[in-house]
Write an enzyme that holds these catalytic residues in place. Structure first.
Site, PDB file in Angstrom:
ATOM      1  N   CYS A  95      21.907   0.626  19.969  1.00  0.00           N
ATOM      2  CA  CYS A  95      22.821   1.319  20.894  1.00  0.00           C
ATOM      3  C   CYS A  95      22.342   2.720  21.253  1.00  0.00           C
ATOM      4  O   CYS A  95      22.775   3.289  22.252  1.00  0.00           O
ATOM      5  CB  CYS A  95      24.215   1.361  20.310  1.00  0.00           C
TER       6      CYS A  95
ATOM      7  N   HIS B 180      27.892   6.862  24.479  1.00  0.00           N
ATOM      8  CA  HIS B 180      27.761   5.416  24.269  1.00  0.00           C
ATOM      9  C   HIS B 180      29.172   4.848  24.165  1.00  0.00           C
ATOM     10  O   HIS B 180      30.034   5.416  23.481  1.00  0.00           O
ATOM     11  CB  HIS B 180      26.975   5.156  22.983  1.00  0.00           C
TER      12      HIS B 180
ATOM     13  N   ASN C 245      31.160  -2.860  24.657  1.00  0.00           N
ATOM     14  CA  ASN C 245      29.959  -2.195  24.146  1.00  0.00           C
ATOM     15  C   ASN C 245      28.726  -2.947  24.659  1.00  0.00           C
ATOM     16  O   ASN C 245      28.460  -4.064  24.217  1.00  0.00           O
ATOM     17  CB  ASN C 245      30.013  -2.185  22.614  1.00  0.00           C
TER      18      ASN C 245
HETATM   19  N1  ACO Z   1      41.651  -9.289  15.902  1.00  0.00           N
HETATM   20  C1  ACO Z   1      42.576  -9.127  14.952  1.00  0.00           C
HETATM   21  N2  ACO Z   1      42.324  -8.604  13.746  1.00  0.00           N
HETATM   22  C2  ACO Z   1      41.057  -8.225  13.488  1.00  0.00           C
HETATM   23  C3  ACO Z   1      40.036  -8.365  14.438  1.00  0.00           C
HETATM   24  C4  ACO Z   1      40.360  -8.929  15.685  1.00  0.00           C
HETATM   25  N3  ACO Z   1      39.459  -9.095  16.681  1.00  0.00           N
HETATM   26  N4  ACO Z   1      38.890  -7.899  13.909  1.00  0.00           N
HETATM   27  C5  ACO Z   1      39.177  -7.456  12.666  1.00  0.00           C
HETATM   28  N5  ACO Z   1      40.493  -7.665  12.422  1.00  0.00           N
HETATM   29  C6  ACO Z   1      41.233  -7.356  11.203  1.00  0.00           C
HETATM   30  C7  ACO Z   1      40.355  -7.218   9.999  1.00  0.00           C
HETATM   31  O1  ACO Z   1      40.078  -8.497   9.450  1.00  0.00           O
HETATM   32  C8  ACO Z   1      41.210  -6.368   9.091  1.00  0.00           C
HETATM   33  O2  ACO Z   1      42.161  -7.190   8.479  1.00  0.00           O
HETATM   34  P1  ACO Z   1      42.564  -6.963   6.920  1.00  0.00           P
HETATM   35  O3  ACO Z   1      43.138  -5.576   6.897  1.00  0.00           O
HETATM   36  O4  ACO Z   1      43.544  -8.048   6.685  1.00  0.00           O
HETATM   37  O5  ACO Z   1      41.282  -7.080   6.178  1.00  0.00           O
HETATM   38  C9  ACO Z   1      41.958  -5.449  10.074  1.00  0.00           C
HETATM   39  O6  ACO Z   1      41.850  -6.082  11.358  1.00  0.00           O
HETATM   40  C10 ACO Z   1      41.405  -4.052  10.145  1.00  0.00           C
HETATM   41  O7  ACO Z   1      39.987  -4.139  10.262  1.00  0.00           O
HETATM   42  P2  ACO Z   1      39.107  -2.863  10.357  1.00  0.00           P
HETATM   43  O8  ACO Z   1      37.664  -3.262  10.463  1.00  0.00           O
HETATM   44  O9  ACO Z   1      39.489  -1.905   9.271  1.00  0.00           O
HETATM   45  O10 ACO Z   1      39.596  -2.264  11.753  1.00  0.00           O
HETATM   46  P3  ACO Z   1      39.216  -0.906  12.418  1.00  0.00           P
HETATM   47  O11 ACO Z   1      40.408  -0.150  12.741  1.00  0.00           O
HETATM   48  O12 ACO Z   1      38.107  -0.209  11.688  1.00  0.00           O
HETATM   49  O13 ACO Z   1      38.604  -1.391  13.812  1.00  0.00           O
HETATM   50  C11 ACO Z   1      36.443  -1.771  14.784  1.00  0.00           C
HETATM   51  C12 ACO Z   1      37.499  -2.274  13.833  1.00  0.00           C
HETATM   52  C13 ACO Z   1      37.003  -1.821  16.191  1.00  0.00           C
HETATM   53  C14 ACO Z   1      35.202  -2.650  14.682  1.00  0.00           C
HETATM   54  C15 ACO Z   1      36.068  -0.334  14.406  1.00  0.00           C
HETATM   55  O14 ACO Z   1      35.814  -0.247  13.035  1.00  0.00           O
HETATM   56  C16 ACO Z   1      34.866   0.182  15.137  1.00  0.00           C
HETATM   57  O15 ACO Z   1      34.866   0.339  16.344  1.00  0.00           O
HETATM   58  N6  ACO Z   1      33.814   0.528  14.389  1.00  0.00           N
HETATM   59  C17 ACO Z   1      32.634   1.105  14.950  1.00  0.00           C
HETATM   60  C18 ACO Z   1      31.836   0.057  15.547  1.00  0.00           C
HETATM   61  C19 ACO Z   1      30.836   0.655  16.409  1.00  0.00           C
HETATM   62  O16 ACO Z   1      30.901   1.798  16.823  1.00  0.00           O
HETATM   63  N7  ACO Z   1      29.903  -0.133  16.728  1.00  0.00           N
HETATM   64  C20 ACO Z   1      29.023   0.236  17.658  1.00  0.00           C
HETATM   65  C21 ACO Z   1      27.967   1.224  17.255  1.00  0.00           C
HETATM   66  S1  ACO Z   1      26.543   0.457  17.109  1.00  0.00           S
HETATM   67  C22 ACO Z   1      26.364  -0.518  18.401  1.00  0.00           C
HETATM   68  O17 ACO Z   1      26.971  -0.213  19.401  1.00  0.00           O
HETATM   69  C23 ACO Z   1      25.521  -1.731  18.353  1.00  0.00           C
END
Ligand code: ACO
Length: 324
Positions: free
Chosen positions: A114, A251, A281
């Protein structure tokens, strides 16, 4: 006088197929509401069957050439940022070179996931500053839909396909931060974070291209800190602070990361270009896509000071400051 790499044209391309969040509700235990509130994403584009990364790159490059009013004969080099190439080799760059009818110069790919576009832009700037090239086409192009695990709701709802392109051309500037063009860059990586975001296949391991694996939560905690720090470093190098910023073009991974970084930088959200809601993304394509959309919307204007920042697999992260 100081040689500068100045933006002469910008363009982008998004595949026709638009996939709203509601599509995922049919096959996964997820909801439009969860995806919107956790990531800011409402829809994304997916490439058609048979449509490759170099096809998307070609469309974006064509638009950038048109926008610059340039012919392909004026381009000395192509730098493509991608982690989803058509083939293991040759590079998407050389495939794009053929598609746009460029029969001179050279082309290559940069792979920093990314953060790829920030790396590509920095490399293109160096090619121009060294005198190796006068005009460079810089492209970010991805088909992340090809490396999704469609059963993993925590990743497959977040990514999309697309491409964006910039044309940089050498111009003489005064050497201070009022010049147009790339003014500074800051690149970083730390391979110890590999497990936070990787693809579980490859040529010398499984022999296939694999699927994306991400520890979203752990990555989230790294992102705001590292993005703010790299943006500050790039600005400080040229004696500027956050007040000088007209636009952050981040990004587009997650609205909460974008908001957190802008807040830490003290830049209000009406000075941040946002496309994550429409594109998801798109990895290395997200910054050039956002630059092109920002110009199309009439937000980014000539003379504006822009800070781009990105973080991705590696981890790799960085920032480029440029005056449009
Ligand atoms: N729908 C419903 N529930 C979901 C989903 C979904 N699509 N995905 C995950 N969950 C659940 C999880 O299983 C978890 O459940 P649990 O509490 O029972 O275990 C709950 O939702 C919370 O999950 P988290 O991972 O803690 O959620 P968070 O608030 O962190 O959001 C996310 C997840 C959106 C992935 C976030 O962490 C994020 O954006 N992280 C950064 C990712 C990033 O920036 N990536 C890109 C950089 S690198 C690149 O671009 C290649």
């Amino acid at each position: 006088m100081t040689r500068r790499a100045v933006v002469k044209g910008v363009g982008h391309y998004l595949p026709e197929r638009i996939v709203p969040n509601s599509e995922f509700e049919k096959t996964l235990d997820t909801s439009d509401e969860w995806i919107r509130t956790r990531s800011g994403i409402e829809r994304r584009h997916f490439a058609a069957e048979g449509q490759t990364t170099s096809d998307l790159a070609y469309e974006a490059a064509k638009h950038a050439l048109d926008n610059a009013g340039m012919s392909v004969d004026e381009i000395d080099a192509i730098v493509v940022a991608t982690s989803t190439p058509d083939l293991t080799f040759p590079s998407v760059g050389t495939m794009l070179q053929k598609k746009i009818g460029m029969t001179r110069g050279f082309a290559f790919d940069v792979q920093a996931v990314c953060a790829g576009f920030v790396y590509a832009l920095t490399n293109a700037n160096a090619l121009i500053l060294s005198g190796q090239c006068d005009t460079v086409l810089v492209v970010g192009a991805e088909t992340f839909s090809r490396i999704m695990d469609w059963e993993d709701r925590a990743t497959c709802v977040l990514f999309g396909d697309g491409a964006g392109a910039l044309i940089l051309k050498a111009e003489e500037g005064s050497g201070d931060n009022t010049d147009r063009g790339v003014l500074s860059a800051d690149l970083n990586s730390d391979g110890r974070y590999k497990d936070m975001l990787f693809v579980d296949g490859g040529v010398s391991t499984t022999g296939d291209s694999g699927k994306l694996r991400m520890q979203g939560n752990a990555l989230f905690r790294q992102a705001v800190e590292k993005l703010t720090s790299t943006a500050h470093t790039a600005l400080t190098k040229i004696g500027l602070n956050d007040d000088a910023v007209d636009w952050i073009v981040p990004h587009q991974a997650n609205i909460r990361i974008i908001q957190g970084t802008a807040k830490k930088m003290g830049v209000p959200m009406d000075r941040v270009i946002l496309t994550v809601q429409d594109h998801g993304n798109t990895s290395a394509a997200s910054i050039p896509l956002a630059l092109s959309v920002g110009v199309e919307r009439g937000q980014i204007k000539q003379g504006d000071l822009i800070v781009t920042e990105a973080i991705g697999g590696g981890l790799a992260w960085g920032s480029v400051v440029l005056r449009w």
